[in-house]
Design a protein around this motif. Structure first.
Motif, PDB file in Angstrom:
ATOM      1  N   GLU A 190     -14.440   1.911  -2.353  1.00 34.39           N
ATOM      2  CA  GLU A 190     -14.660   1.653  -0.917  1.00 34.39           C
ATOM      3  C   GLU A 190     -14.598   2.946  -0.111  1.00 34.39           C
ATOM      4  N   ALA A 221      -8.084  -2.919  -2.392  1.00 38.20           N
ATOM      5  CA  ALA A 221      -9.343  -3.491  -1.871  1.00 38.20           C
ATOM      6  C   ALA A 221      -9.539  -4.937  -2.318  1.00 38.20           C
ATOM      7  N   GLY A 222     -10.355  -5.652  -1.568  1.00 36.96           N
ATOM      8  CA  GLY A 222     -10.670  -7.043  -1.901  1.00 36.96           C
ATOM      9  C   GLY A 222      -9.550  -8.013  -1.582  1.00 36.96           C
ATOM     10  N   THR A 223      -8.700  -7.683  -0.608  1.00 33.19           N
ATOM     11  CA  THR A 223      -7.560  -8.569  -0.344  1.00 33.19           C
ATOM     12  C   THR A 223      -7.982  -9.857   0.366  1.00 33.19           C
ATOM     13  N   ARG A 224      -9.041  -9.794   1.199  1.00 32.05           N
ATOM     14  CA  ARG A 224      -9.457 -11.046   1.881  1.00 32.05           C
ATOM     15  C   ARG A 224     -10.022 -12.011   0.840  1.00 32.05           C
ATOM     16  N   VAL A 256       0.852  -1.194   0.000  1.00 22.06           N
ATOM     17  CA  VAL A 256       0.000   0.000   0.000  1.00 22.06           C
ATOM     18  C   VAL A 256       0.888   1.244   0.000  1.00 22.06           C
ATOM     19  N   ARG A 302      -6.539  -6.171  12.558  1.00 17.89           N
ATOM     20  CA  ARG A 302      -7.145  -6.424  11.248  1.00 17.89           C
ATOM     21  C   ARG A 302      -6.642  -7.748  10.657  1.00 17.89           C
ATOM     22  N   ALA A 348      -2.252  -4.045  -2.768  1.00 16.53           N
ATOM     23  CA  ALA A 348      -3.612  -3.978  -2.225  1.00 16.53           C
ATOM     24  C   ALA A 348      -4.380  -2.805  -2.818  1.00 16.53           C
TER      25      ALA A 348
HETATM   26  N1  UDP Z   1      -5.515  -0.803   3.328  1.00 18.62           N
HETATM   27  C1  UDP Z   1      -4.440   0.053   3.486  1.00 18.62           C
HETATM   28  N2  UDP Z   1      -3.660  -0.076   4.611  1.00 18.62           N
HETATM   29  C2  UDP Z   1      -3.918  -0.992   5.571  1.00 18.62           C
HETATM   30  C3  UDP Z   1      -5.011  -1.832   5.407  1.00 18.62           C
HETATM   31  C4  UDP Z   1      -5.802  -1.718   4.273  1.00 18.62           C
HETATM   32  O1  UDP Z   1      -4.194   0.881   2.614  1.00 18.62           O
HETATM   33  O2  UDP Z   1      -3.204  -1.058   6.575  1.00 18.62           O
HETATM   34  C5  UDP Z   1      -6.338  -0.695   2.103  1.00 18.62           C
HETATM   35  C6  UDP Z   1      -6.016  -1.812   1.105  1.00 18.62           C
HETATM   36  O3  UDP Z   1      -6.099  -1.300  -0.216  1.00 18.62           O
HETATM   37  C7  UDP Z   1      -7.128  -2.802   1.359  1.00 18.62           C
HETATM   38  C8  UDP Z   1      -8.273  -1.831   1.588  1.00 18.62           C
HETATM   39  O4  UDP Z   1      -7.707  -0.822   2.404  1.00 18.62           O
HETATM   40  O5  UDP Z   1      -7.334  -3.670   0.262  1.00 18.62           O
HETATM   41  C9  UDP Z   1      -9.498  -2.406   2.224  1.00 18.62           C
HETATM   42  O6  UDP Z   1      -9.177  -3.077   3.404  1.00 18.62           O
HETATM   43  P1  UDP Z   1     -10.233  -3.963   4.158  1.00 18.62           P
HETATM   44  O7  UDP Z   1      -9.784  -4.072   5.578  1.00 18.62           O
HETATM   45  O8  UDP Z   1     -11.609  -3.479   3.895  1.00 18.62           O
HETATM   46  O9  UDP Z   1     -10.069  -5.431   3.515  1.00 18.62           O
HETATM   47  P2  UDP Z   1     -10.104  -5.940   2.009  1.00 18.62           P
HETATM   48  O10 UDP Z   1     -11.152  -5.146   1.231  1.00 18.62           O
HETATM   49  O11 UDP Z   1      -8.748  -5.718   1.446  1.00 18.62           O
HETATM   50  O12 UDP Z   1     -10.465  -7.379   2.119  1.00 18.62           O
END
Ligand code: UDP
Length: 227
Positions: free
Chosen positions: A165, A119-122, A71, A82, A117
């Motif tokens: 997001e 979004a959508g990493t999980r 990121v 998290r 990353a």
């Molecule tokens: N993110 C970030 N720093 C962090 C954690 C998350 O920039 O420490 C960004 C990253 O792009 C991530 C997004 O926020 O994909 C959304 O995070 P979320 O916790 O909603 O989970 P995700 O959508 O990745 O499953």
């Protein structure tokens, strides 16, 4: 039209590959738009210390992490709240597909590292991990496919970017799905929607999962089937 030019029901561009880490029992790379994840699976292997063993089944352990460079703002490498929550969510999404009762006293370790990353990493981690489990030859009921759908302003959309997001108001619904069984193994909701909107979001998420499923299978066949 969305800011990256996609239609509301369109996934980002996907790349998928298995067998990317030679020392692992199974591994995979999954990229969706600018979100990229590598997964490595070790096991089933004897679990130590012994008091952690389950005589009835294997213990599935999932470790989600983001690389420091994934990121724009440096991500601390130590797992925070998290990462611990997402590791649990990934475990819950994957566990229903594995025949864990076939491997008592063992552990199956699943490591997912986010390289990029947006979004959508999980969900990308679940996709990569289920391909890596299959690559490791672990008996499974099906692959697990995952993607988020949601509502950005007044639009129901598939596969949200970080920019989407961060738009207000936004509701994000990550969904993991086993297409053969038609089982939803994970659904989370961050935001507010009506019951009718949620039904539409889930339908769209499943439609996305089915497209991802085909890409996952193709990547596995590429390694194992001689055409
Ligand atoms: N993110 C970030 N720093 C962090 C954690 C998350 O920039 O420490 C960004 C990253 O792009 C991530 C997004 O926020 O994909 C959304 O995070 P979320 O916790 O909603 O989970 P995700 O959508 O990745 O499953």
């Amino acid at each position: 039209m969305r800011s990256d030019g996609r239609k509301n029901d369109e996934l980002r561009k996907i790349e998928a590959k298995v067998g990317v880490i030679s020392s692992a029992d199974g591994s995979a790379y999954f990229k969706i738009g600018n979100t990229a994840v590598v997964a490595a699976v070790y096991g089933p292997r004897e679990l130590h210390p012994k008091h952690l063993q389950d005589p009835e089944k294997s213990v599935l352990r999932c470790y989600y992490n983001m690389t420091t460079f994934s990121v724009p703002e440096r991500k601390s490498p130590s797992p925070g709240r998290r990462e611990i929550e997402l590791s649990t969510a990934i475990k819950r999404a994957l566990e229903p597909t594995i025949f864990i009762e076939e491997f008592p006293r063992t552990a199956i370790d699943v490591y997912t590292y986010v390289l990029e990353a947006d979004a959508g990493t999980r969900c990308a981690s679940i996709c990569a991990a289920s391909m890596a489990l299959a690559d490791a030859g672990i008996p499974m009921r099906d692959l697990v496919s995952a993607v988020a759908a949601g509502k950005v302003k007044d639009q129901i959309v598939l596969d949200l970017t970080k920019e989407e997001e961060d738009t207000e108001p936004c509701t994000d619904v990550p969904i993991a799905y086993m297409p053969n069984k038609k089982w939803i193994t994970l659904i989370q909701l961050d935001g507010e929607v009506t019951a009718e909107e949620l039904r539409e979001i889930i339908k769209l998420g499943i439609k996305g999962c089915l497209q991802i499923y085909e890409i996952q299978k193709k990547a596995l066949k590429k390694k194992y089937v001689r055409i």
